[in-house]
Scaffold this active site. Sequence first.
Site, PDB file in Angstrom:
ATOM      1  N   ALA A 129       6.209 -45.119   6.287  1.00 43.48           N
ATOM      2  CA  ALA A 129       4.849 -45.673   6.317  1.00 43.48           C
ATOM      3  C   ALA A 129       3.852 -44.531   6.447  1.00 43.48           C
ATOM      4  CB  ALA A 129       4.688 -46.663   7.462  1.00 43.48           C
ATOM      5  N   GLY A 130       3.504 -43.953   5.286  1.00 42.16           N
ATOM      6  CA  GLY A 130       2.507 -42.896   5.262  1.00 42.16           C
ATOM      7  C   GLY A 130       1.197 -43.450   4.747  1.00 42.16           C
ATOM      8  N   ARG A 244     -12.063 -39.258   7.895  1.00 38.00           N
ATOM      9  CA  ARG A 244     -12.021 -38.683   6.549  1.00 38.00           C
ATOM     10  C   ARG A 244     -13.236 -37.817   6.268  1.00 38.00           C
ATOM     11  NH1 ARG A 244      -9.334 -44.162   3.917  1.00 38.00           N
ATOM     12  NH2 ARG A 244      -7.172 -43.495   4.287  1.00 38.00           N
ATOM     13  N   ARG A 269     -14.295  -4.090  -5.405  1.00 37.88           N
ATOM     14  CA  ARG A 269     -13.177  -3.782  -6.290  1.00 37.88           C
ATOM     15  C   ARG A 269     -13.672  -3.329  -7.661  1.00 37.88           C
ATOM     16  NH1 ARG A 269      -7.948  -2.159  -6.866  1.00 37.88           N
ATOM     17  NH2 ARG A 269      -6.826  -3.330  -8.475  1.00 37.88           N
ATOM     18  N   GLN A 337      -7.315 -15.713  -6.924  1.00 35.62           N
ATOM     19  CA  GLN A 337      -7.215 -15.127  -8.266  1.00 35.62           C
ATOM     20  C   GLN A 337      -8.116 -13.899  -8.388  1.00 35.62           C
ATOM     21  OE1 GLN A 337      -5.068 -16.306 -10.485  1.00 35.62           O
ATOM     22  NE2 GLN A 337      -5.570 -14.974 -12.209  1.00 35.62           N
ATOM     23  N   GLY A 340      -6.692 -10.831  -7.136  1.00 35.55           N
ATOM     24  CA  GLY A 340      -5.557 -10.287  -7.862  1.00 35.55           C
ATOM     25  C   GLY A 340      -4.303 -10.265  -7.010  1.00 35.55           C
ATOM     26  N   GLY A 341      -3.458  -9.295  -7.220  1.00 39.34           N
ATOM     27  CA  GLY A 341      -2.199  -9.208  -6.488  1.00 39.34           C
ATOM     28  C   GLY A 341      -2.385  -9.044  -4.994  1.00 39.34           C
ATOM     29  N   GLU A 364      -4.729 -37.800   6.291  1.00 38.41           N
ATOM     30  CA  GLU A 364      -5.880 -38.707   6.438  1.00 38.41           C
ATOM     31  C   GLU A 364      -6.206 -39.446   5.142  1.00 38.41           C
ATOM     32  OE1 GLU A 364      -7.680 -39.272   9.579  1.00 38.41           O
ATOM     33  OE2 GLU A 364      -5.700 -38.447   9.943  1.00 38.41           O
ATOM     34  N   GLU A 368      -4.868 -39.571  -4.017  1.00 40.90           N
ATOM     35  CA  GLU A 368      -4.617 -40.784  -4.808  1.00 40.90           C
ATOM     36  C   GLU A 368      -5.119 -42.032  -4.074  1.00 40.90           C
ATOM     37  OE1 GLU A 368      -1.922 -37.575  -6.095  1.00 40.90           O
ATOM     38  OE2 GLU A 368      -2.320 -38.462  -4.132  1.00 40.90           O
TER      39      GLU A 368
END
Length: 382
Positions: A129-130, A244, A269, A337, A340-341, A364, A368
Amino acid sequence: MDFELTNRQKQIRLAAREFAEGELVPIGKDCEAKGEFPKHLIKKAAQLGFIGVFIKKEYGGLGLGLLEHALILEEFWRAEPGLAQALAQSAFGSDVLLLYGSEEQKKKYLPPIVKGDWVMAFSITEPEAGSDAASATTTAVRVGDEYVINGNKVMISNGSEAKFLLVFFLTHPEETSKSKRHSILLVETDRPGYKADKIHGKMGLRASDTANIFFNNVRVPKENLVGVEGSGFLQLMDFFDRSRVIIAAHAVGLAQGAIEQAVNYVKKRKQFGKTIASFQITQFKIAEMATMIETARGLMYKACWYVDRGTPNTQLSSMAKWWACQAAVRVVDEALQLHGGYGYLDDYPIERFYRAAKLLEIYEGTKEIEKIIIGRRILGAT
C-alpha cells in the site's frame, strides 16, 4: 495581487540561509557518507525558530503560515539536501495533530517538537500500500479502552529516531467505502511490541533516518485516537494538500542550489580558450533551468497561499508537487552535465544533489499519482 514577500518573510528566509550555509554545508558531505545526522542540529534549528513555525503559539510555535515554513525548507534544501531532509522531517505530521488532535494531545506532544527535544514521524506506507493508501492493512483493533496494533509499515522517515508516530491504521475493515475504513492513532515508540529497523543503502539523502516498522500486539489507550474513528483517510488527504506543497519547496530549493553550483562552475571552467559560460548552448541551458525553477516556485508559493488563507487547493498542491519535483530532476541533471566528468565525482556537491533529486518524484505521491489527481479534478472524473 502582490508577489512581494513581507519584511518578516525576507528576514526568515535570510536567517534560514545563514543557518544552512553556516551549519549544514560544512558537514553535509561527511554526514551523507556516514549516513548519520548530528542530532544537535535539530535542537539548534529549534532554538532559532525553524522547527514547526506553523504551529500555533499556544503550543510553542510561532503561529506563522505554510509559506514561511516553505521559505525555510527551500533554503535548507538549497544548501544541503540530506541534512535538510532530516530537519524537515522532525515535525512531519504535526499538521495532522494541529487539525484533528485533541487539546490534550496538542499540549503534550507539540511543544517538545517545536523545542527540538523530540522528533516525530507519520507512518503511512506499507509493502502493498504505497500510492494506494486506502489499501493499508496494518490493523488497530479496539479492545476495551485500548487499541491493539499489528502489522508493518515501510520506508518511514524518522522511524528509528522518533519519540512518537502518527500511524494510519485499518480500524473498520467491514466498511464498504474505502474512505471510512481507516483511522489515525498516536503511537509512542517505547511501547512493547514496537520495532524499527533502520534502512541502509539508500540512493541519496542518507543522513536522514528511514526505517521499516513492525507492530506486534502494540497497545495504546483509546485517548491516542486522533480525531474521529474511521475518518483517517479524509484526514490523510487533507494532510497531503499541505505536505505536497512542502515537498515542492524541497524541490525548488534543491533546484536553486543546483543552478547556482552550475553557474559558478561554468564561469570558471575553460574550454577552447574561453569559459564555457560564453557558449550559447550553456546560456540556453541556464535560461531553461532558471525558467523551470521560477515557474515551480510560483506554483509552490500560490499553493501555500491557498493553504494559509484556509482554502487548500488539492489540484494546485498536486501541480506544485509534480512540476517542482520534475523541474528539480531536470535542473540537477543539466547542472551535473555542465560540470562534465567532475560532476560525477563526490568532489563536487552536485553529485549529492543528483542522487537526492529522484526521491522527490516518488514520495508524498508519485508524479503519476499527481497527474491522475490533476486530470480528475479538471475532467470532473471520480
